[in-house]
Design an enzyme around this catalytic site. Structure first.
Site, PDB file in Angstrom:
ATOM      1  CE1 TYR A  81      38.198  70.563  50.754  1.00 30.96           C
ATOM      2  CE2 TYR A  81      39.747  71.455  52.348  1.00 30.96           C
ATOM      3  CZ  TYR A  81      38.508  71.473  51.740  1.00 30.96           C
ATOM      4  OH  TYR A  81      37.592  72.430  52.103  1.00 30.96           O
ATOM      5  CG  PHE A 133      33.581  96.198  36.723  1.00 30.66           C
ATOM      6  CD1 PHE A 133      33.458  96.319  35.359  1.00 30.66           C
ATOM      7  CD2 PHE A 133      33.350  94.961  37.301  1.00 30.66           C
ATOM      8  CE1 PHE A 133      33.104  95.231  34.569  1.00 30.66           C
ATOM      9  CE2 PHE A 133      32.998  93.864  36.515  1.00 30.66           C
ATOM     10  CZ  PHE A 133      32.882  94.001  35.151  1.00 30.66           C
ATOM     11  CB  THR A 134      28.700  95.567  37.034  1.00 31.83           C
ATOM     12  OG1 THR A 134      29.661  94.625  36.553  1.00 31.83           O
ATOM     13  CG2 THR A 134      28.219  96.428  35.878  1.00 31.83           C
ATOM     14  CG  ASP A 224      39.446  95.275  38.940  1.00 33.10           C
ATOM     15  OD1 ASP A 224      40.052  94.329  38.403  1.00 33.10           O
ATOM     16  OD2 ASP A 224      38.207  95.388  38.913  1.00 33.10           O
ATOM     17  CE  LYS A 267      36.475  89.392  32.907  1.00 31.29           C
ATOM     18  NZ  LYS A 267      36.265  90.348  33.944  1.00 31.29           N
ATOM     19  NE  ARG A 391      29.902  96.303  30.938  1.00 33.89           N
ATOM     20  CZ  ARG A 391      29.305  95.472  31.783  1.00 33.89           C
ATOM     21  NH1 ARG A 391      28.054  95.661  32.143  1.00 33.89           N
ATOM     22  NH2 ARG A 391      29.940  94.440  32.289  1.00 33.89           N
ATOM     23  CG  PHE A 458      24.275  94.003  33.141  1.00 32.85           C
ATOM     24  CD1 PHE A 458      24.531  94.569  34.374  1.00 32.85           C
ATOM     25  CD2 PHE A 458      25.152  93.031  32.662  1.00 32.85           C
ATOM     26  CE1 PHE A 458      25.630  94.178  35.125  1.00 32.85           C
ATOM     27  CE2 PHE A 458      26.254  92.644  33.393  1.00 32.85           C
ATOM     28  CZ  PHE A 458      26.485  93.215  34.639  1.00 32.85           C
TER      29      PHE A 458
HETATM   30  C1  LIG Z   1      35.237  90.698  35.042  1.00 34.62           C
HETATM   31  C2  LIG Z   1      35.645  91.747  35.946  1.00 34.62           C
HETATM   32  C3  LIG Z   1      35.501  91.615  37.337  1.00 34.62           C
HETATM   33  C4  LIG Z   1      34.781  90.456  37.980  1.00 34.62           C
HETATM   34  O1  LIG Z   1      35.378  89.242  37.747  1.00 34.62           O
HETATM   35  P1  LIG Z   1      34.574  87.871  37.476  1.00 34.62           P
HETATM   36  O2  LIG Z   1      35.669  86.891  37.228  1.00 34.62           O
HETATM   37  O3  LIG Z   1      33.678  88.089  36.304  1.00 34.62           O
HETATM   38  O4  LIG Z   1      33.806  87.560  38.710  1.00 34.62           O
HETATM   39  C5  LIG Z   1      35.997  92.640  38.123  1.00 34.62           C
HETATM   40  N1  LIG Z   1      36.567  93.730  37.600  1.00 34.62           N
HETATM   41  C6  LIG Z   1      36.715  93.894  36.278  1.00 34.62           C
HETATM   42  C7  LIG Z   1      37.357  95.125  35.734  1.00 34.62           C
HETATM   43  C8  LIG Z   1      36.249  92.921  35.411  1.00 34.62           C
HETATM   44  O5  LIG Z   1      36.352  93.108  34.087  1.00 34.62           O
END
Ligand SMILES: *Cc1c(COP(=O)(O)O)cnc(C)c1O
Length: 467
Positions: A81, A133-134, A224, A267, A391, A458
Site C-alpha cells: 500500500y 484541451f477538453t 501539459d 500517451k 474535434r 463529445f
Molecule cells: C489525454 C490528454 C489529457 C488528459 O489525460 P487523460 O489521461 O485522458 O485523463 C490532458 N491533456 C492532453 C493534451 C491530453 O491529450
C-alpha cells in the site's frame, strides 16, 4: 520501376525499431453490420463497441503496445500500500528525464489536472494557455478559473505552414497580464504538441520567451507534458541549434523552463493507464500530496497499481529514444503524405500523433451546427470500419455563460495513430478509405444532436442523420 516514398523523396526509408512478438487479430466487418452498429451508437464513434471496429484510430490514449521489457516489469509489481519500490523507479525516471523534483502519481492525466487546478487556481483567476484541451479547461473552470486562449493566430488556420503552430503569442499574453494584473493570473498553462490544433509543436525559443515574461511578473508556468517527447522531436528537426541534440536533452531543457507539469502517461509513456503531476516547489508539492489522498490514493501510488508504475518507468526510458520517436512520428507523417498526395484537405504541417482532416473543406455544404466533423467520422467508419473521432463543434461544447454552442474555427476529424500498434500497410488501408469518402463527399448529409450530456459532450452525445 516502383519507388518507395523514401526513394521518391531522395532519402532512405525508416522502419520500426522493433519486431512483433505477439499479435492480436482484428475484426473485419461488413458494411451492413457497420450501418447497424453506427445507428445503435447514435452516430458517435465513442459509443461503438470495439469488436465492431477494424482499425481503431479513436485515440492514442492508453492504446500503445507495451514492450516485452514493460511486460516483464509488470511481474515486478510491488503492491504494498505504501512506499512501493515501483513508485521510486517512476520518481527517478521523471526526475531524470523531466527535471522535476517532486512527483505525485495519479490514475491518469485528468486526475493530475484536477489536483493542480484545485491547488493553484483561486476563484475568478485567469489561466492563459496555448489553445484549450477538453479535460484541462474543464478542471480549470471547475476550480473557479477562466481559460483564455493565447496561442498564435496561425494555429487556427489549417493552411498555415508555420513550423511551431503551438506557440504562445507573447504579445497576447503580455496584453492579458497588463489588462488584468499578474495577481489575476493563476499560472500559464503551456501544452506541448497542441492536440486541438492538430498536434502542433511549441519551439524552445517560445517557451524561453514565455518563461522570461512569467519571471518578470512573478507568474508560474506549468506544462501539459502529455506529448512533450513528440514536441522535442519537432524541435530537433526544425529549430536551429537542436539538430545534434538528443530527444532526451531537448525534453529536459524544455521542462527546465517550467515550474512543474501534469501528464497523461497514456500517451507518450507507452502504457495503458496512469498519469502524474510533478513540481519543483516544496509547498505546492505538500498541497498536492495532501489532496491526492482524497481523490486518487496514497501519494506513493495515486490510483496506479505498483505494476503499472513499473511499466510506466520503463516506458519513459523507451519513449525518449530517438529511434522510437522517429518511427512513431514517421508513421503519422507517412499517412499524411499519402493523403496530401491525393489532395485531401488535412491540417498542415502534419503533427506528431494524428492526422486531422479538415471537415469544413470536406463538407462545405454542411453547416457547422450540423456537425461536419462528426459526420465525417461516421462516414469513414461506414466505409471501412476505421474509427476516428470529432474535434470540432461537438468537442468545443457550450459557452457556460450564454449556453450557446461554441463555434470553433477548426472543424476537424482526427485519425489518431496508437504507438507501436499498426504497420505501414494499415496506413495505406486507412488512406484509401479516406479517399473513398472524399470522392463521395457531395452526397454526404449532416447530423442533428438528439441527446446531449452536460459535461464533455463529445464522449456520449447521440445523433441522427438530418432528414
Ligand atoms: C489525454 C490528454 C489529457 C488528459 O489525460 P487523460 O489521461 O485522458 O485523463 C490532458 N491533456 C492532453 C493534451 C491530453 O491529450
Amino acid at each position: 520501376m516502383l519507388k518507395t516514398i523514401g526513394q521518391q523523396q531522395g532519402r532512405r526509408s525508416w522502419a520500426e525499431p522493433w519486431k512483433i512478438k505477439m499479435v492480436e487479430p482484428l475484426s473485419i466487418t461488413s458494411r451492413k453490420k457497420r450501418e447497424k452498429a453506427l445507428k445503435k451508437a447514435g452516430y458517435n464513434t465513442f459509443l461503438l463497441k470495439s469488436k465492431d471496429v477494424y482499425i481503431d484510430l479513436l485515440t492514442d490514449s492508453g492504446t500503445s503496445a507495451m514492450s516485452d521489457r514493460q511486460w516483464a516489469g509488470m511481474m515486478l509489481g510491488d503492491e504494498s500500500y505504501a512506499g512501493s519500490i515501483n513508485f521510486y523507479h517512476l520518481e527517478k525516471a521523471v526526475r531524470k528525464y523531466y527535471s522535476y523534483k517532486h512527483l505525485v502519481p495519479t490514475h491518469q492525466g485528468r486526475g493530475a489536472e484536477h489536483l493542480i487546478s484545485q491547488v493553484q487556481i483561486k476563484e475568478g483567476q485567469i489561466v492563459p494557455g496555448n489553445m484549450y484541451f477538453t479535460t484541462t479547461r474543464l478542471h480549470q473552470e471547475m476550480a473557479g478559473g477562466k481559460f483564455v486562449d493565447v496561442i498564435i493566430d496561425e494555429a487556427h488556420n489549417v493552411n498555415s505552414d508555420h513550423p511551431f503552430k503551438g506557440n504562445i503569442d507573447i504579445e497576447k499574453l503580455e496584453q492579458l497580464i497588463e489588462t488584468h494584473g499578474a495577481d489575476k493570473i493563476a499560472y500559464v498553462s503551456l501544452a506541448g504538441t497542441v492536440n486541438m490544433a492538430g498536434g502542433q509543436p511549441v519551439s524552445m525559443e517560445n517557451i524561453k520567451a514565455v518563461k522570461a515574461l512569467c519571471d518578470k511578473h512573478g507568474i508560474l508556468l506549468y506544462l501539459d507534458a502529455t506529448r512533450l517527447v513528440e514536441n522535442a522531436w519537432f524541435i530537433q528537426k526544425r529549430e536551429d541549434g537542436y539538430q545534434d541534440k538528443s530527444i532526451k536533452k531537448i525534453l529536459f531543457e524544455f521542462c527546465s523552463y517550467s515550474d512543474g507539469a501534469w501528464m497523461s502517461g497514456k500517451k507518450d509513456h507507452l502504457v495503458n493507464i496512469g498519469g502524474w503531476v510533478a513540481v519543483n516547489d516544496d509547498k505546492v508539492f505538500d498541497k498536492l500530496r495532501n489532496l491526492v489522498v482524497v481523490y486518487e490514493g496514497l501519494h506513493t501510488y495515486g490510483g496506479m497499481a505498483g505494476r503499472d508504475m513499473e511499466a510506466m518507468a520503463i516506458g519513459i526510458k523507451e519513449s525518449v529514444k530517438d529511434k522510437h520517436i522517429n518511427a512513431r512520428i514517421g508513421q503519422v507523417r507517412y499517412l499524411g503524405q499519402l493523403l496530401e498526395d491525393w489532395g485531401i484537405p488535412i491540417v498542415k504541417p502534419v503533427g506528431g500523433h494524428a492526422i486531422f482532416l479538415d471537415a469544413k473543406a470536406f463538407y462545405p455544404h454542411i453547416p457547422q451546427d450540423q456537425f461536419p466533423a462528426q459526420t465525417l467520422a461516421a462516414n469513414i467508419y461506414l466505409d471501412s470500419g476505421v474509427r476516428g473521432m470529432e474535434r470540432g463543434i461537438v468537442s468545443a461544447g457550450r459557452d457556460p455563460k450564454t449556453g450557446d454552442h461554441r463555434y470553433p474555427k477548426l472543424e476537424l476529424m482526427r485519425l489518431t495513430i496508437p504507438r507501436r500498434v499498426y504497420t505501414e500497410a494499415h496506413m495505406e488501408v486507412i488512406a484509401e478509405s479516406v479517399k473513398a469518402v472524399y470522392d463521395a463527399r457531395e452526397e454526404a448529409r449532416g447530423l442533428k444532436m438528439v441527446y446531449e450530456p452536460e459535461y464533455l459532450r463529445f464522449f456520449q452525445a447521440r445523433f441522427e442523420p438530418v432528414s
